[in-house]
Design a protein around this motif. Sequence first.
Motif, mmCIF file in Angstrom:
data_model
loop_
_atom_site.group_PDB
_atom_site.id
_atom_site.type_symbol
_atom_site.label_atom_id
_atom_site.label_comp_id
_atom_site.label_asym_id
_atom_site.label_seq_id
_atom_site.Cartn_x
_atom_site.Cartn_y
_atom_site.Cartn_z
ATOM 1 N N PRO A 73 0.794 -1.231 0.000
ATOM 2 C CA PRO A 73 0.000 0.000 0.000
ATOM 3 C C PRO A 73 0.824 1.278 0.000
ATOM 4 N N ASP A 74 2.096 1.192 0.421
ATOM 5 C CA ASP A 74 2.967 2.367 0.429
ATOM 6 C C ASP A 74 3.796 2.477 -0.841
ATOM 7 N N GLY A 75 3.604 1.549 -1.769
ATOM 8 C CA GLY A 75 4.398 1.537 -2.993
ATOM 9 C C GLY A 75 3.715 2.216 -4.150
ATOM 10 N N PHE A 166 4.814 7.785 -12.891
ATOM 11 C CA PHE A 166 4.788 7.049 -11.629
ATOM 12 C C PHE A 166 3.491 7.354 -10.895
ATOM 13 N N SER A 167 2.819 6.280 -10.434
ATOM 14 C CA SER A 167 1.555 6.425 -9.703
ATOM 15 C C SER A 167 1.654 5.680 -8.380
ATOM 16 N N ARG A 178 -6.017 9.171 -8.434
ATOM 17 C CA ARG A 178 -4.628 8.712 -8.298
ATOM 18 C C ARG A 178 -3.674 9.810 -8.733
ATOM 19 N N SER A 179 -2.700 10.108 -7.866
ATOM 20 C CA SER A 179 -1.666 11.085 -8.218
ATOM 21 C C SER A 179 -0.742 10.488 -9.263
ATOM 22 N N ARG A 180 -0.212 11.353 -10.128
ATOM 23 C CA ARG A 180 0.692 10.903 -11.182
ATOM 24 C C ARG A 180 1.898 11.827 -11.225
ATOM 25 N N PHE A 181 3.079 11.239 -11.413
ATOM 26 C CA PHE A 181 4.314 12.004 -11.438
ATOM 27 C C PHE A 181 5.155 11.595 -12.638
ATOM 28 N N THR A 182 5.886 12.536 -13.183
ATOM 29 C CA THR A 182 6.838 12.249 -14.242
ATOM 30 C C THR A 182 8.242 12.559 -13.732
ATOM 31 N N GLY A 193 2.094 15.587 -12.037
ATOM 32 C CA GLY A 193 1.331 15.752 -13.261
ATOM 33 C C GLY A 193 -0.146 15.723 -12.967
ATOM 34 N N PRO A 194 -0.986 15.752 -13.987
ATOM 35 C CA PRO A 194 -2.427 15.693 -13.761
ATOM 36 C C PRO A 194 -2.850 14.372 -13.151
ATOM 37 N N SER A 195 -3.785 14.410 -12.215
ATOM 38 C CA SER A 195 -4.286 13.195 -11.589
ATOM 39 C C SER A 195 -5.310 12.539 -12.485
ATOM 40 N N GLU A 196 -5.605 11.261 -12.216
ATOM 41 C CA GLU A 196 -6.634 10.558 -12.957
ATOM 42 C C GLU A 196 -7.430 9.699 -12.005
ATOM 43 N N SER A 197 -8.652 9.365 -12.384
ATOM 44 C CA SER A 197 -9.502 8.517 -11.560
ATOM 45 C C SER A 197 -9.359 7.086 -12.006
#
Length: 199
Positions: A73-75, A166-167, A178-182, A193-197
């Motif tokens: 869950p922390d990954g 990366f999510s 869900r947060s998203r990162f580049t 980056g922009p989040s997505e559901s």
Amino acid sequence: SHALHTGWTIRLDPEQRTRGSSSWLDGLHALPAFSSVESFWSLWSRLVPLSALRRGAIYVFREHTKPTWESWPDGGKWELSFAADAPAAAVDALWEALALALVGEQLWLGARPERICGAVAGVRGRGVRRLGVWTSDAEERDIATLGARLRELLRPLPPGCDELVFSPHAGARRGATRSRFTLAEDGESLVAGPSESES
């Protein structure tokens, strides 16, 4: 034989699921675990190429672990998406390169290789193919280092690929945001980056 650092298990998410499976995990088909280079190639040579999948997924995870976000869950996961018309040979070559780097322990996070949980290749809607690498935690500096390694490993990318994203698993519940990162240009940090559901 040439022993690997740890054992691994390949699980197949079939294109057509059998009715009566009590859970998503029960519907996966696990192949015999392997712990040597030779046994990896024996199994790998019999898998359907990623480019030939119409639906479903292939999971390569450490033995005695489960490819579920609840297990870590922390990954989170680094993911790369390919357009449906991406060249088949390029898609298959990148998936094989990722699998070899994974079982060969070339994707370490810090001093503990087990922080790399496994990898997945699959097909989602409209034929979009995705590669993913799962991690047991989401410490930013190490995650950025892994992203930089993946960016080098998966070059050259075929046309129509999205950027590595990366999510964290924290947003993996159905319907959650869900947060998203580049990866930053310096390869040492993450950029939101922009989040997505999740759906």
